[in-house]
Design a protein around this motif. Structure first.
Motif, PDB file in Angstrom:
ATOM      1  N   LYS A 174     -13.978   0.045   1.968  1.00 58.60           N
ATOM      2  CA  LYS A 174     -13.313  -1.086   1.309  1.00 58.60           C
ATOM      3  C   LYS A 174     -12.152  -1.638   2.133  1.00 58.60           C
ATOM      4  CE  LYS A 174     -14.358  -0.066  -3.538  1.00 58.60           C
ATOM      5  NZ  LYS A 174     -13.767   0.255  -4.867  1.00 58.60           N
ATOM      6  N   LYS A 175     -11.417  -0.746   2.794  1.00 59.60           N
ATOM      7  CA  LYS A 175     -10.237  -1.221   3.521  1.00 59.60           C
ATOM      8  C   LYS A 175     -10.599  -2.051   4.746  1.00 59.60           C
ATOM      9  CE  LYS A 175      -9.432   2.761   6.580  1.00 59.60           C
ATOM     10  NZ  LYS A 175      -8.471   3.840   6.955  1.00 59.60           N
ATOM     11  N   HIS A 176     -11.863  -1.949   5.192  1.00 64.30           N
ATOM     12  CA  HIS A 176     -12.300  -2.707   6.369  1.00 64.30           C
ATOM     13  C   HIS A 176     -12.918  -4.058   6.006  1.00 64.30           C
ATOM     14  CE1 HIS A 176     -11.477   0.601   9.078  1.00 64.30           C
ATOM     15  NE2 HIS A 176     -12.162   1.416   8.286  1.00 64.30           N
ATOM     16  N   GLY A 209      -2.085  -4.910   3.902  1.00 64.15           N
ATOM     17  CA  GLY A 209      -1.218  -4.183   4.823  1.00 64.15           C
ATOM     18  C   GLY A 209      -0.794  -5.052   5.989  1.00 64.15           C
ATOM     19  N   PRO A 210       0.095  -4.545   6.844  1.00 63.38           N
ATOM     20  CA  PRO A 210       0.597  -5.324   7.986  1.00 63.38           C
ATOM     21  C   PRO A 210      -0.489  -5.692   8.990  1.00 63.38           C
ATOM     22  CG  PRO A 210       1.325  -3.024   8.108  1.00 63.38           C
ATOM     23  CD  PRO A 210       0.731  -3.220   6.761  1.00 63.38           C
ATOM     24  N   ALA A 255      -8.548  -8.311  -0.205  1.00 61.34           N
ATOM     25  CA  ALA A 255      -7.465  -7.367   0.073  1.00 61.34           C
ATOM     26  C   ALA A 255      -6.710  -7.034  -1.206  1.00 61.34           C
ATOM     27  CB  ALA A 255      -6.520  -7.947   1.121  1.00 61.34           C
ATOM     28  N   ARG A 256      -6.457  -8.069  -2.033  1.00 59.85           N
ATOM     29  CA  ARG A 256      -5.782  -7.831  -3.316  1.00 59.85           C
ATOM     30  C   ARG A 256      -6.701  -7.112  -4.299  1.00 59.85           C
ATOM     31  NH1 ARG A 256      -3.998 -13.036  -1.916  1.00 59.85           N
ATOM     32  NH2 ARG A 256      -5.683 -13.983  -3.130  1.00 59.85           N
ATOM     33  N   LEU A 257      -7.989  -7.483  -4.275  1.00 52.98           N
ATOM     34  CA  LEU A 257      -8.955  -6.873  -5.191  1.00 52.98           C
ATOM     35  C   LEU A 257      -9.102  -5.376  -4.934  1.00 52.98           C
ATOM     36  CD1 LEU A 257     -11.158  -7.317  -7.397  1.00 52.98           C
ATOM     37  CD2 LEU A 257     -12.782  -7.666  -5.515  1.00 52.98           C
ATOM     38  N   PHE A 258      -9.195  -5.019  -3.656  1.00 53.51           N
ATOM     39  CA  PHE A 258      -9.374  -3.607  -3.292  1.00 53.51           C
ATOM     40  C   PHE A 258      -8.043  -2.874  -3.082  1.00 53.51           C
ATOM     41  CE2 PHE A 258     -13.534  -5.167  -1.223  1.00 53.51           C
ATOM     42  CZ  PHE A 258     -14.226  -5.018  -2.408  1.00 53.51           C
ATOM     43  N   LEU A 298      -3.726  -9.921  11.673  1.00 53.42           N
ATOM     44  CA  LEU A 298      -5.071 -10.415  11.988  1.00 53.42           C
ATOM     45  C   LEU A 298      -5.288 -11.806  11.409  1.00 53.42           C
ATOM     46  CD1 LEU A 298      -7.566  -7.420  11.546  1.00 53.42           C
ATOM     47  CD2 LEU A 298      -7.092  -8.694  13.631  1.00 53.42           C
ATOM     48  N   ASP A 299      -4.799 -12.002  10.210  1.00 56.03           N
ATOM     49  CA  ASP A 299      -4.961 -13.291   9.530  1.00 56.03           C
ATOM     50  C   ASP A 299      -4.303 -14.416  10.337  1.00 56.03           C
ATOM     51  OD1 ASP A 299      -5.853 -14.584   6.896  1.00 56.03           O
ATOM     52  OD2 ASP A 299      -3.781 -15.248   7.052  1.00 56.03           O
TER      53      ASP A 299
END
Length: 241
Positions: free
Chosen positions: A4-6, A59-60, A52-55, A65-66
């Motif tokens: 999930k974190k990926h 993080g930084p 990211a919010r759902l899971f 990356l964004d």
């Protein structure tokens, strides 16, 4: 291994991938496909944060990356587009081959805006200055307006070096201007708290329906103007309290 974190970071990289493909289409002078690839990149840019919010894996790393992905999709691509437009504009200022490189001022303004955004705690629920994706859509729509419009006035405006330089400089300015702009995110499901967003979305739909590509820059301009009007009303309300 926590898959999930990926997922959000993978979606962010898809945004970057779309930006790279858009650059290739710009080199082939296929501005329509470049526009659609940037739109797809912006779509991924929205959903990486959503997942990211759902899971609960924000993080930084994702933040950095964004911004790096946006730098290409919403920074390099519109700068390249303006470089092309200045290269093919009427020589009102100069016929120097160096002048078109001023189009990359948009890229520099985008880079600065993205760096500031990462450290500006005021922009969690709204924006200060025009977001880079909105600015990118504005710039990428210009060659399409030029291509599909039959208006001689539009032709004269979008091939005039003076006007293109003004658009370039204003683009870099509005990206970093201290102007609060409302967020389009709907966090509370009631009419009162979302009235501004609903009015804007209806306004945008009508402009896009009737004006097609020309509606895109009109929507972006309308977004800025509506935000300014909203800010004025908020100031008046505070004074009257």
């Amino acid at each position: 291994m926590n898959i999930k974190k990926h997922i959000p970071n993978s979606i962010t990289l898809l945004n970057l991938f779309c930006g790279c493909i858009a650059i290739v289409f710009v080199t082939k002078l296929d501005f329509e496909m470049a526009f659609y690839m940037v739109c797809l990149g912006i779509f991924f840019d929205f959903f990486d944060g959503f997942f990211a919010r759902l899971f609960k894996v924000s993080g930084p790393l994702g933040l950095q990356l964004d911004s790096l992905a946006d730098m290409v999709t919403s920074g390099v691509v519109p700068g390249y587009i303006m470089f092309y437009m200045l290269s093919n504009s009427q020589h009102e200022i100069s016929s120097s081959p160096l002048l078109p490189f001023l189009g990359f001022i948009i890229t520099l303004g985008s880079c600065y805006r993205l760096a500031v955004f990462n450290i500006d705690t005021r922009q969690t629920n709204s924006f200060i200055g025009l977001p880079t994706p909105a600015n990118a859509l504005f710039i990428l729509s210009l060659p399409l307006v030029l291509k599909y419009s039959d208006s001689l006035i539009v032709l004269e405006i979008l091939t005039n070096q003076w006007i293109l330089i003004v658009i370039t400089l204003f683009s870099a300015f509005i990206l970093n201007a201290e102007i609060p702009l409302f967020s389009l995110k709907i966090k509370k499901f009631n009419l009162k708290d979302n009235a501004l967003q609903i009015v804007f979305l209806c306004f945008s739909f009508l402009l896009l329906f009737f004006f097609q590509y020309l509606g895109i820059p009109l929507v972006i301009i309308g977004y800025v103007l509506l935000s300014i009007v909203s800010n004025v009303f908020k100031l008046d309300e505070k004074k009257n309290r």
